[in-house]
Motif scaffolding. Structure first.
Motif, PDB file in Angstrom:
ATOM      1  N   LYS A   1     -10.594   3.787  -9.510  1.00 26.20           N
ATOM      2  CA  LYS A   1      -9.663   3.067  -8.578  1.00 26.20           C
ATOM      3  C   LYS A   1      -9.195   2.085  -9.527  1.00 26.20           C
ATOM      4  O   LYS A   1      -7.413   2.578  -9.078  1.00 26.20           O
ATOM      5  CB  LYS A   1      -9.828   3.458  -7.223  1.00 26.20           C
ATOM      6  CG  LYS A   1      -8.250   3.317  -6.274  1.00 26.20           C
ATOM      7  CD  LYS A   1      -9.081   3.257  -4.607  1.00 26.20           C
ATOM      8  CE  LYS A   1      -7.585   3.387  -4.085  1.00 26.20           C
ATOM      9  NZ  LYS A   1      -7.903   3.481  -2.573  1.00 26.20           N
ATOM     10  N   TYR A   2      -8.763   0.865  -9.851  1.00 25.97           N
ATOM     11  CA  TYR A   2      -8.170   0.530  -9.872  1.00 25.97           C
ATOM     12  C   TYR A   2      -8.480   0.037 -11.844  1.00 25.97           C
ATOM     13  O   TYR A   2      -8.394  -1.279 -11.994  1.00 25.97           O
ATOM     14  CB  TYR A   2      -8.881  -1.304  -9.224  1.00 25.97           C
ATOM     15  CG  TYR A   2      -8.050  -1.515  -8.002  1.00 25.97           C
ATOM     16  CD1 TYR A   2      -6.279  -1.183  -8.446  1.00 25.97           C
ATOM     17  CD2 TYR A   2      -8.986  -0.506  -7.177  1.00 25.97           C
ATOM     18  CE1 TYR A   2      -6.202  -0.167  -6.789  1.00 25.97           C
ATOM     19  CE2 TYR A   2      -8.287  -0.624  -5.572  1.00 25.97           C
ATOM     20  CZ  TYR A   2      -6.754  -0.271  -5.754  1.00 25.97           C
ATOM     21  OH  TYR A   2      -6.623  -0.167  -4.764  1.00 25.97           O
TER      22      TYR A   2
ATOM     23  N   ARG B   1      -9.974  -6.636  -6.157  1.00 24.00           N
ATOM     24  CA  ARG B   1     -10.077  -5.099  -7.351  1.00 24.00           C
ATOM     25  C   ARG B   1      -8.918  -5.146  -8.024  1.00 24.00           C
ATOM     26  O   ARG B   1      -8.915  -4.591  -9.176  1.00 24.00           O
ATOM     27  CB  ARG B   1     -10.355  -3.939  -6.429  1.00 24.00           C
ATOM     28  CG  ARG B   1     -11.986  -4.310  -5.962  1.00 24.00           C
ATOM     29  CD  ARG B   1     -11.885  -3.248  -4.657  1.00 24.00           C
ATOM     30  NE  ARG B   1     -11.503  -1.478  -4.772  1.00 24.00           N
ATOM     31  CZ  ARG B   1     -12.365  -0.728  -4.172  1.00 24.00           C
ATOM     32  NH1 ARG B   1     -12.416  -0.716  -3.054  1.00 24.00           N
ATOM     33  NH2 ARG B   1     -11.791   0.889  -5.195  1.00 24.00           N
ATOM     34  N   VAL B   2      -7.641  -5.343  -6.879  1.00 25.47           N
ATOM     35  CA  VAL B   2      -5.942  -5.372  -7.725  1.00 25.47           C
ATOM     36  C   VAL B   2      -6.019  -6.540  -8.204  1.00 25.47           C
ATOM     37  O   VAL B   2      -5.467  -6.314  -9.808  1.00 25.47           O
ATOM     38  CB  VAL B   2      -5.014  -5.168  -6.419  1.00 25.47           C
ATOM     39  CG1 VAL B   2      -3.830  -4.962  -6.895  1.00 25.47           C
ATOM     40  CG2 VAL B   2      -5.034  -3.979  -5.799  1.00 25.47           C
TER      41      VAL B   2
ATOM     42  N   GLN C   1      -7.737  -6.378 -11.729  1.00 27.00           N
ATOM     43  CA  GLN C   1      -6.324  -5.178 -12.986  1.00 27.00           C
ATOM     44  C   GLN C   1      -5.510  -5.302 -13.320  1.00 27.00           C
ATOM     45  O   GLN C   1      -5.598  -5.813 -14.587  1.00 27.00           O
ATOM     46  CB  GLN C   1      -6.992  -4.101 -11.952  1.00 27.00           C
ATOM     47  CG  GLN C   1      -5.704  -3.383 -12.889  1.00 27.00           C
ATOM     48  CD  GLN C   1      -4.610  -1.947 -11.743  1.00 27.00           C
ATOM     49  OE1 GLN C   1      -3.923  -1.989 -10.636  1.00 27.00           O
ATOM     50  NE2 GLN C   1      -4.791  -0.205 -11.941  1.00 27.00           N
TER      51      GLN C   1
ATOM     52  N   GLU D   1       0.365  -1.426  -0.156  1.00 24.48           N
ATOM     53  CA  GLU D   1      -0.111  -0.129   0.193  1.00 24.48           C
ATOM     54  C   GLU D   1       0.418   1.587   0.106  1.00 24.48           C
ATOM     55  O   GLU D   1       1.667   1.415   0.079  1.00 24.48           O
ATOM     56  CB  GLU D   1      -0.853   0.239   1.271  1.00 24.48           C
ATOM     57  CG  GLU D   1      -1.791   1.157   0.925  1.00 24.48           C
ATOM     58  CD  GLU D   1      -3.215   1.220   2.548  1.00 24.48           C
ATOM     59  OE1 GLU D   1      -3.995   1.843   2.527  1.00 24.48           O
ATOM     60  OE2 GLU D   1      -2.521  -0.135   3.065  1.00 24.48           O
ATOM     61  N   ASP D   2       0.793   2.002  -0.869  1.00 24.98           N
ATOM     62  CA  ASP D   2       1.587   3.714  -0.489  1.00 24.98           C
ATOM     63  C   ASP D   2       0.982   4.894   0.074  1.00 24.98           C
ATOM     64  O   ASP D   2      -0.435   4.238   0.565  1.00 24.98           O
ATOM     65  CB  ASP D   2       1.247   4.124  -2.351  1.00 24.98           C
ATOM     66  CG  ASP D   2       0.420   5.124  -3.041  1.00 24.98           C
ATOM     67  OD1 ASP D   2      -0.650   4.780  -2.610  1.00 24.98           O
ATOM     68  OD2 ASP D   2      -0.099   4.585  -3.823  1.00 24.98           O
TER      69      ASP D   2
ATOM     70  N   MET E   1      -3.763   3.748  -1.918  1.00 27.18           N
ATOM     71  CA  MET E   1      -3.244   2.540  -3.249  1.00 27.18           C
ATOM     72  C   MET E   1      -2.951   0.887  -2.965  1.00 27.18           C
ATOM     73  O   MET E   1      -1.778   1.741  -2.501  1.00 27.18           O
ATOM     74  CB  MET E   1      -3.549   3.542  -4.602  1.00 27.18           C
ATOM     75  CG  MET E   1      -3.720   3.971  -5.380  1.00 27.18           C
ATOM     76  SD  MET E   1      -5.268   3.683  -6.403  1.00 27.18           S
ATOM     77  CE  MET E   1      -4.111   2.629  -7.260  1.00 27.18           C
TER      78      MET E   1
ATOM     79  N   THR F   1      -1.618   6.738  -0.866  1.00 30.95           N
ATOM     80  CA  THR F   1      -2.939   7.818  -0.885  1.00 30.95           C
ATOM     81  C   THR F   1      -3.674   6.480  -0.516  1.00 30.95           C
ATOM     82  O   THR F   1      -4.494   6.290  -0.706  1.00 30.95           O
ATOM     83  CB  THR F   1      -2.368   7.436  -2.590  1.00 30.95           C
ATOM     84  OG1 THR F   1      -2.193   6.585  -3.445  1.00 30.95           O
ATOM     85  CG2 THR F   1      -1.542   9.045  -2.652  1.00 30.95           C
TER      86      THR F   1
ATOM     87  N   ASN G   1      -8.076  -4.139  -0.933  1.00 31.36           N
ATOM     88  CA  ASN G   1      -8.292  -4.252  -2.319  1.00 31.36           C
ATOM     89  C   ASN G   1      -8.153  -5.777  -3.007  1.00 31.36           C
ATOM     90  O   ASN G   1      -7.786  -5.921  -3.704  1.00 31.36           O
ATOM     91  CB  ASN G   1      -8.199  -3.380  -2.321  1.00 31.36           C
ATOM     92  CG  ASN G   1      -8.471  -1.917  -1.813  1.00 31.36           C
ATOM     93  OD1 ASN G   1      -7.732  -1.058  -2.177  1.00 31.36           O
ATOM     94  ND2 ASN G   1      -9.388  -2.198  -1.056  1.00 31.36           N
TER      95      ASN G   1
ATOM     96  N   HIS H   1      -0.673  -1.805  -4.551  1.00 29.35           N
ATOM     97  CA  HIS H   1       0.366  -2.449  -5.405  1.00 29.35           C
ATOM     98  C   HIS H   1       0.189  -3.844  -5.715  1.00 29.35           C
ATOM     99  O   HIS H   1       0.867  -4.283  -4.568  1.00 29.35           O
ATOM    100  CB  HIS H   1       1.645  -1.142  -5.846  1.00 29.35           C
ATOM    101  CG  HIS H   1       0.934   0.066  -5.834  1.00 29.35           C
ATOM    102  ND1 HIS H   1       0.720   0.806  -7.000  1.00 29.35           N
ATOM    103  CD2 HIS H   1       0.687   0.798  -4.778  1.00 29.35           C
ATOM    104  CE1 HIS H   1       0.067   2.045  -6.868  1.00 29.35           C
ATOM    105  NE2 HIS H   1       0.486   2.027  -5.290  1.00 29.35           N
TER     106      HIS H   1
ATOM    107  N   ASP I   1     -15.038   0.528 -10.969  1.00 28.68           N
ATOM    108  CA  ASP I   1     -14.094   0.761 -10.231  1.00 28.68           C
ATOM    109  C   ASP I   1     -13.053   1.123 -10.458  1.00 28.68           C
ATOM    110  O   ASP I   1     -11.697   1.050 -11.140  1.00 28.68           O
ATOM    111  CB  ASP I   1     -13.462  -0.764  -9.369  1.00 28.68           C
ATOM    112  CG  ASP I   1     -12.337  -0.778  -8.931  1.00 28.68           C
ATOM    113  OD1 ASP I   1     -11.940   0.276  -7.737  1.00 28.68           O
ATOM    114  OD2 ASP I   1     -11.316  -1.991  -7.957  1.00 28.68           O
TER     115      ASP I   1
END
Length: 299
Positions: free
Chosen positions: A255-256, A240-241, A244, A193-194, A198, A196, A237, A200, A253
């Motif tokens: 965001k992804y 969702r990741v 993607q 997680e970064d 998000m 923001t 997430n 990865h 989604d």
């Protein structure tokens, strides 16, 4: 100690006794309810269902004397507590299983402290007795709907969380994704997680938390695919990741990677969970119907 059951129309059914000798509340309850386990009796007392001379008590060592009147009242939540966006599927002394709607937070954040599944359920159990509490076992994203488990005590919460992999036999989702997914498979990666918030995904072993997602194709057309998704891990997430990563982001989604939102919500629904009950050891399974908007485009 003569038991005198009474029934009154349109009111909870009570069990009632008159005390015949000096004793303490918990000892008295064990004697008059021999068919119930000691833990079940303790739970009745803890929830504030025991009333002595018209006054509720939760104290196991409260003194009783001859002539005292003891009642066991059914649990009744206050009519003022209206659950919005959350439906109780199952409730017992240890857990509450609910069906959460899309758009409702599992629990509070700096931005949202009131309208959450956790806050509403806390109000619900405390309307039964002010000392009641609930504890979150796992979360769903705000825009993900479906089945969740809450614990009725810190001990049960910790027991479920520590043995999550062994206790949870099934945790399945339905995902509406963009594009045509030709066949099922498994995605394994490491998530980080970064700043923001998000997530990865990396194929490098030990580069973050390991996440494993299995998926099967249920339906597909030229624009969308409906997938059955099962998790070996429960990372933030994760689905969702991984969708993607697959090149088929979940509908809605942004965001992804999603570019369309034909259903006006996130296309992810936690449709079933199967777990071993923390006290009885019995396997329990709860299911939530797939939202109609997910399947409308396949008819």
């Amino acid at each position: 100690m003569k038991k005198k059951p009474t029934k009154k129309p349109n009111r909870p059914r009570h069990e009632e006794w008159t005390v015949k000798e000096h004793t303490e509340v918990l000892e008295f309850l064990f004697k008059v309810m021999p068919s119930k386990s000691r833990n079940a009796v303790k739970g009745i007392l803890k929830r504030g269902q025991v009333v002595v001379n018209d006054k509720p008590t939760t104290q196991f060592d409260d003194k009783l004397k001859p002539g005292d009147f003891v009642q066991i009242r059914e649990r009744v939540a206050s009519a003022s507590v209206k659950l919005k966006g959350v439906t109780i599927l199952h409730e017992d002394d240890d857990v509450i299983v609910v069906d959460k709607e899309s758009g409702l937070l599992s629990m509070g954040s700096k931005q949202e402290r009131q309208m959450t599944a956790y806050k509403q359920l806390m109000d619900y159990v405390q309307s039964i007795h002010p000392k009641n509490r609930i504890f979150i076992v796992h979360r769903l994203d705000r825009d993900t709907s479906g089945v969740m488990i809450f614990a009725r005590s810190k001990i049960v919460q910790q027991k479920l969380q520590k043995a999550w992999t062994e206790a949870v036999q099934e945790r399945s989702y339905v995902a509406l994704v963009e594009g045509v997914v030709s066949k099922g498979g498994t995605i394994t990666s490491w998530l980080t997680e970064d700043r923001t918030f998000m997530m990865h995904s990396s194929p490098k072993p030990n580069h973050g938390q390991k996440a494993i997602t299995h998926y099967k194709v249920m339906k597909s057309n030229r624009r969308f695919s409906l997938l059955k998704v099962n998790l070996d891990t429960g990372r933030k997430n994760q689905i969702r990741v991984h969708m993607q990563d697959l090149g088929h982001p979940i509908v809605g989604d942004k965001k992804y990677g999603s570019e369309v939102n034909t259903i006006n919500r996130l296309g992810l629904h936690a449709n079933a969970i199967k777990f071993k009950h923390p006290s009885s050891g019995k396997m329990m399974r709860f299911e939530s119907e797939t939202p109609a908007s997910f399947t409308r485009g396949f008819k």
